[in-house]
Design a protein around this motif. Structure first.
Motif, short mmCIF file in Angstrom:
data_model
loop_
_atom_site.label_atom_id
_atom_site.label_comp_id
_atom_site.label_asym_id
_atom_site.label_seq_id
_atom_site.Cartn_x
_atom_site.Cartn_y
_atom_site.Cartn_z
N ALA A 1 0.83 -1.20 0.00
CA ALA A 1 0.00 0.00 0.00
C ALA A 1 0.87 1.26 0.00
O ALA A 1 2.04 1.23 0.39
N GLU A 2 0.26 2.35 -0.45
CA GLU A 2 0.93 3.64 -0.36
C GLU A 2 1.13 3.95 1.12
O GLU A 2 0.28 3.66 1.96
N ARG A 3 2.29 4.54 1.45
CA ARG A 3 2.57 4.84 2.85
C ARG A 3 3.44 6.09 2.97
O ARG A 3 4.04 6.54 2.00
N GLN A 4 3.51 6.61 4.17
CA GLN A 4 4.33 7.78 4.44
C GLN A 4 5.72 7.34 4.88
O GLN A 4 5.88 6.35 5.59
N GLY A 5 6.72 8.08 4.44
CA GLY A 5 8.09 7.81 4.82
C GLY A 5 8.82 9.12 5.03
O GLY A 5 8.22 10.19 4.96
N THR B 1 16.82 14.94 4.01
CA THR B 1 16.21 16.18 4.50
C THR B 1 15.28 15.98 5.69
O THR B 1 14.85 16.95 6.30
N LYS B 2 14.96 14.75 5.99
CA LYS B 2 14.00 14.39 7.05
C LYS B 2 12.58 14.90 6.76
O LYS B 2 11.74 14.92 7.63
N GLU B 3 12.33 15.31 5.52
CA GLU B 3 11.01 15.76 5.11
C GLU B 3 10.11 14.54 4.88
O GLU B 3 10.56 13.51 4.37
N PRO B 4 8.82 14.64 5.22
CA PRO B 4 7.91 13.52 4.93
C PRO B 4 7.69 13.38 3.42
O PRO B 4 7.63 14.38 2.70
N ILE B 5 7.63 12.14 2.97
CA ILE B 5 7.35 11.85 1.56
C ILE B 5 6.31 10.75 1.49
O ILE B 5 6.13 10.00 2.45
N THR B 6 5.65 10.67 0.34
CA THR B 6 4.70 9.59 0.10
C THR B 6 5.38 8.54 -0.75
O THR B 6 5.89 8.83 -1.83
N ILE B 7 5.40 7.32 -0.25
CA ILE B 7 5.97 6.20 -0.99
C ILE B 7 4.80 5.53 -1.72
O ILE B 7 3.82 5.12 -1.10
N GLN B 8 4.90 5.47 -3.04
CA GLN B 8 3.82 4.96 -3.88
C GLN B 8 3.55 3.48 -3.62
O GLN B 8 4.45 2.72 -3.26
N ALA B 9 2.31 3.09 -3.85
CA ALA B 9 1.95 1.67 -3.80
C ALA B 9 2.73 0.95 -4.90
O ALA B 9 3.04 1.54 -5.94
N ALA B 10 3.04 -0.29 -4.67
CA ALA B 10 3.82 -1.05 -5.65
C ALA B 10 3.49 -2.53 -5.56
O ALA B 10 2.94 -3.01 -4.57
N THR B 11 3.85 -3.25 -6.61
CA THR B 11 3.76 -4.70 -6.61
C THR B 11 5.19 -5.22 -6.54
O THR B 11 6.03 -4.86 -7.36
N LYS B 12 5.45 -6.07 -5.56
CA LYS B 12 6.78 -6.64 -5.39
C LYS B 12 6.72 -8.13 -5.64
O LYS B 12 5.68 -8.75 -5.47
N ILE B 13 7.84 -8.68 -6.07
CA ILE B 13 7.90 -10.12 -6.27
C ILE B 13 8.81 -10.71 -5.22
O ILE B 13 9.85 -10.13 -4.87
N GLY B 14 8.41 -11.84 -4.69
CA GLY B 14 9.20 -12.51 -3.68
C GLY B 14 9.44 -13.96 -4.06
O GLY B 14 8.77 -14.51 -4.94
N PHE B 15 10.40 -14.54 -3.42
CA PHE B 15 10.73 -15.94 -3.65
C PHE B 15 10.80 -16.65 -2.32
O PHE B 15 11.44 -16.17 -1.37
N LYS B 16 10.12 -17.79 -2.22
CA LYS B 16 10.17 -18.62 -1.02
C LYS B 16 10.75 -19.97 -1.43
O LYS B 16 10.15 -20.70 -2.21
#
Length: 91
Positions: A56-60, A65-80
């Motif tokens: 999900a989109e989240r704040q970071g 600069t320690k300024e707040p930014i919005t981290i965009q939602a993304a699709t990640k791939i994982g391996f198990k």
């Protein structure tokens, strides 16, 4: 190990040409990528499972600069890894 090294080792082990082996290896990775891109799970018996996960989109914070930014939602791939692969890696 690089992709070319994998191709060379498989070609040698199977008695095939590097060109023929490269086509097969490339086709396998293309199918895995296409399945993952369309949201399908790819399970390879004895090796492991590739799956996508939506974040999900989240704040970071910008670390510089320690300024707040919005981290965009993304699709990640994982391996198990499968148990057989874990066992082989851990001796």
């Amino acid at each position: 190990m690089t992709g070319n090294e994998i191709i060379e080792r498989i070609a040698t082990a199977q008695g095939k040409s590097k060109a023929e082996t490269k086509l097969i290896v490339d086709a396998v990775f293309t199918e895995i990528a296409e399945a993952a891109a369309s949201g399908h799970e790819v399970s390879i018996n004895g090796f492991g499972k590739f799956a996508t996960k939506r974040t999900a989109e989240r704040q970071g914070l910008n670390p510089a600069t320690k300024e707040p930014i919005t981290i965009q939602a993304a699709t990640k791939i994982g391996f198990k890894p499968a148990k057989a692969l874990k066992d082989k890696v851990n001796g």
